[in-house]
Motif scaffolding. Sequence first.
Motif, PDB file in Angstrom:
ATOM      1  N   ARG A 266       0.825  -1.206   0.000  1.00 16.69           N
ATOM      2  CA  ARG A 266       0.000   0.000   0.000  1.00 16.69           C
ATOM      3  C   ARG A 266       0.866   1.265   0.000  1.00 16.69           C
ATOM      4  NH1 ARG A 266      -5.699   0.709  -0.477  1.00 16.69           N
ATOM      5  NH2 ARG A 266      -6.203   2.553   0.698  1.00 16.69           N
ATOM      6  N   ILE A 267       1.950   1.245   0.776  1.00 15.81           N
ATOM      7  CA  ILE A 267       2.845   2.403   0.817  1.00 15.81           C
ATOM      8  C   ILE A 267       3.569   2.565  -0.518  1.00 15.81           C
ATOM      9  CG2 ILE A 267       4.913   3.356   1.898  1.00 15.81           C
ATOM     10  CD1 ILE A 267       3.958   2.193   4.515  1.00 15.81           C
ATOM     11  N   ARG A 268       4.017   1.462  -1.104  1.00 23.47           N
ATOM     12  CA  ARG A 268       4.660   1.540  -2.416  1.00 23.47           C
ATOM     13  C   ARG A 268       3.699   2.124  -3.454  1.00 23.47           C
ATOM     14  NH1 ARG A 268       6.368  -3.696  -1.242  1.00 23.47           N
ATOM     15  NH2 ARG A 268       8.505  -3.675  -0.495  1.00 23.47           N
ATOM     16  N   CYS A 269       2.463   1.729  -3.368  1.00 20.60           N
ATOM     17  CA  CYS A 269       1.428   2.242  -4.258  1.00 20.60           C
ATOM     18  C   CYS A 269       1.263   3.752  -4.069  1.00 20.60           C
ATOM     19  CB  CYS A 269       0.130   1.507  -3.944  1.00 20.60           C
ATOM     20  SG  CYS A 269      -1.192   1.754  -5.064  1.00 20.60           S
ATOM     21  N   TYR A 270       1.263   4.192  -2.834  1.00 20.55           N
ATOM     22  CA  TYR A 270       1.126   5.612  -2.502  1.00 20.55           C
ATOM     23  C   TYR A 270       2.316   6.406  -3.048  1.00 20.55           C
ATOM     24  CZ  TYR A 270      -0.159   9.606   0.449  1.00 20.55           C
ATOM     25  OH  TYR A 270      -0.547  10.832   0.908  1.00 20.55           O
ATOM     26  N   ILE A 271       3.513   5.872  -2.858  1.00 18.51           N
ATOM     27  CA  ILE A 271       4.720   6.553  -3.335  1.00 18.51           C
ATOM     28  C   ILE A 271       4.723   6.625  -4.858  1.00 18.51           C
ATOM     29  CG2 ILE A 271       7.237   6.365  -3.484  1.00 18.51           C
ATOM     30  CD1 ILE A 271       7.167   5.213  -0.632  1.00 18.51           C
ATOM     31  N   TRP A 272       4.342   5.535  -5.519  1.00 21.11           N
ATOM     32  CA  TRP A 272       4.308   5.515  -6.983  1.00 21.11           C
ATOM     33  C   TRP A 272       3.332   6.557  -7.504  1.00 21.11           C
ATOM     34  CZ3 TRP A 272       7.582   3.709 -10.356  1.00 21.11           C
ATOM     35  CH2 TRP A 272       7.202   3.541 -11.693  1.00 21.11           C
ATOM     36  N   LYS A 273       2.213   6.726  -6.814  1.00 21.41           N
ATOM     37  CA  LYS A 273       1.247   7.738  -7.232  1.00 21.41           C
ATOM     38  C   LYS A 273       1.808   9.140  -7.036  1.00 21.41           C
ATOM     39  CE  LYS A 273      -3.073   9.504  -7.788  1.00 21.41           C
ATOM     40  NZ  LYS A 273      -4.444   9.353  -7.558  1.00 21.41           N
ATOM     41  N   CYS A 274       2.602   9.337  -5.970  1.00 24.68           N
ATOM     42  CA  CYS A 274       3.217  10.645  -5.738  1.00 24.68           C
ATOM     43  C   CYS A 274       4.219  10.999  -6.832  1.00 24.68           C
ATOM     44  CB  CYS A 274       3.906  10.682  -4.381  1.00 24.68           C
ATOM     45  SG  CYS A 274       2.772  10.761  -3.008  1.00 24.68           S
ATOM     46  N   TRP A 275       4.847   9.994  -7.413  1.00 23.96           N
ATOM     47  CA  TRP A 275       5.763  10.221  -8.534  1.00 23.96           C
ATOM     48  C   TRP A 275       4.920  10.262  -9.809  1.00 23.96           C
ATOM     49  CZ3 TRP A 275       9.703   5.721  -7.453  1.00 23.96           C
ATOM     50  CH2 TRP A 275      10.364   5.975  -6.256  1.00 23.96           C
TER      51      TRP A 275
ATOM     52  N   ARG B 125       4.645  11.983 -12.753  1.00 23.69           N
ATOM     53  CA  ARG B 125       5.116  12.094 -14.127  1.00 23.69           C
ATOM     54  C   ARG B 125       6.152  11.020 -14.464  1.00 23.69           C
ATOM     55  NH1 ARG B 125       7.185  17.874 -14.403  1.00 23.69           N
ATOM     56  NH2 ARG B 125       7.519  17.343 -16.586  1.00 23.69           N
ATOM     57  N   VAL B 126       6.259  10.710 -15.731  1.00 21.92           N
ATOM     58  CA  VAL B 126       7.209   9.693 -16.197  1.00 21.92           C
ATOM     59  C   VAL B 126       8.633  10.128 -15.857  1.00 21.92           C
ATOM     60  CG1 VAL B 126       8.149   8.561 -18.243  1.00 21.92           C
ATOM     61  CG2 VAL B 126       5.695   8.872 -18.018  1.00 21.92           C
ATOM     62  N   ARG B 127       8.936  11.391 -16.061  1.00 21.89           N
ATOM     63  CA  ARG B 127      10.277  11.893 -15.772  1.00 21.89           C
ATOM     64  C   ARG B 127      10.619  11.751 -14.291  1.00 21.89           C
ATOM     65  NH1 ARG B 127      10.562  17.722 -17.197  1.00 21.89           N
ATOM     66  NH2 ARG B 127      10.105  16.884 -19.239  1.00 21.89           N
ATOM     67  N   THR B 128       9.664  12.037 -13.422  1.00 19.13           N
ATOM     68  CA  THR B 128       9.879  11.911 -11.986  1.00 19.13           C
ATOM     69  C   THR B 128      10.090  10.454 -11.602  1.00 19.13           C
ATOM     70  OG1 THR B 128       8.380  13.780 -11.690  1.00 19.13           O
ATOM     71  CG2 THR B 128       8.921  12.511  -9.736  1.00 19.13           C
ATOM     72  N   ARG B 129       9.285   9.584 -12.154  1.00 16.32           N
ATOM     73  CA  ARG B 129       9.435   8.149 -11.879  1.00 16.32           C
ATOM     74  C   ARG B 129      10.800   7.658 -12.351  1.00 16.32           C
ATOM     75  NH1 ARG B 129       3.410   6.225 -13.754  1.00 16.32           N
ATOM     76  NH2 ARG B 129       2.381   6.998 -11.903  1.00 16.32           N
ATOM     77  N   PHE B 130      11.192   8.094 -13.535  1.00 13.93           N
ATOM     78  CA  PHE B 130      12.470   7.679 -14.097  1.00 13.93           C
ATOM     79  C   PHE B 130      13.628   8.132 -13.206  1.00 13.93           C
ATOM     80  CE2 PHE B 130      16.050   8.794 -16.962  1.00 13.93           C
ATOM     81  CZ  PHE B 130      16.424   7.516 -17.307  1.00 13.93           C
ATOM     82  N   THR B 131      13.647   9.392 -12.831  1.00 19.15           N
ATOM     83  CA  THR B 131      14.756   9.899 -12.008  1.00 19.15           C
ATOM     84  C   THR B 131      14.760   9.264 -10.631  1.00 19.15           C
ATOM     85  OG1 THR B 131      13.443  11.816 -11.350  1.00 19.15           O
ATOM     86  CG2 THR B 131      14.952  12.109 -13.196  1.00 19.15           C
ATOM     87  N   ASN B 132      13.608   9.053 -10.044  1.00 18.51           N
ATOM     88  CA  ASN B 132      13.563   8.441  -8.714  1.00 18.51           C
ATOM     89  C   ASN B 132      13.960   6.972  -8.750  1.00 18.51           C
ATOM     90  OD1 ASN B 132      12.881  10.756  -7.318  1.00 18.51           O
ATOM     91  ND2 ASN B 132      10.693  10.439  -7.591  1.00 18.51           N
ATOM     92  N   LEU B 133      13.576   6.264  -9.795  1.00 21.36           N
ATOM     93  CA  LEU B 133      14.018   4.873  -9.931  1.00 21.36           C
ATOM     94  C   LEU B 133      15.532   4.803 -10.125  1.00 21.36           C
ATOM     95  CD1 LEU B 133      11.199   3.282 -12.120  1.00 21.36           C
ATOM     96  CD2 LEU B 133      11.739   2.752  -9.752  1.00 21.36           C
TER      97      LEU B 133
END
Length: 131
Positions: free
Chosen positions: A56-65, A67-75
């Motif tokens: 559930r927390i991972r889901c919440y964090i993924w939603k906070c990221w 945009r694609v660019r944000t997800r990419f940089t955070n990953l």
Amino acid sequence: MEFLILLKSITKRSNGKGLSWLKNRLTEYIRGWIGYYYVADMKTFLQRTEEWYHRRIRCYIWKCWKRVRTRFTNLMKCGIGRWRAWQWANTRKGYWRIATSPILKCAITNDGLVRQGYPSLLGIYTKLHSN
């Protein structure tokens, strides 16, 4: 059962309150609930619940990221390779499904969540039960 319902309402993806509010609210609620019921033998219940809770927390964090660019940089910051990070940042899978993906489990580990300040159900329980 009320524990899960309230935990579910705190970790709603649509509350828009941010990660710091989530950490504080979860810590407050989980410590209070386990502090009240720590006499009971609920280790197996907490083990099952903790798996769901981390997802559930991972889901919440993924939603906070968002945009694609944000997800990419955070990953990338979490140690995922450039190509794999780009693939998973552009995925069209839903939040709940992506929360169990091997990439997100590798990027956001359970130990990493505890280090970031998210409370651990079993950690709090064992700390109270040992005293």
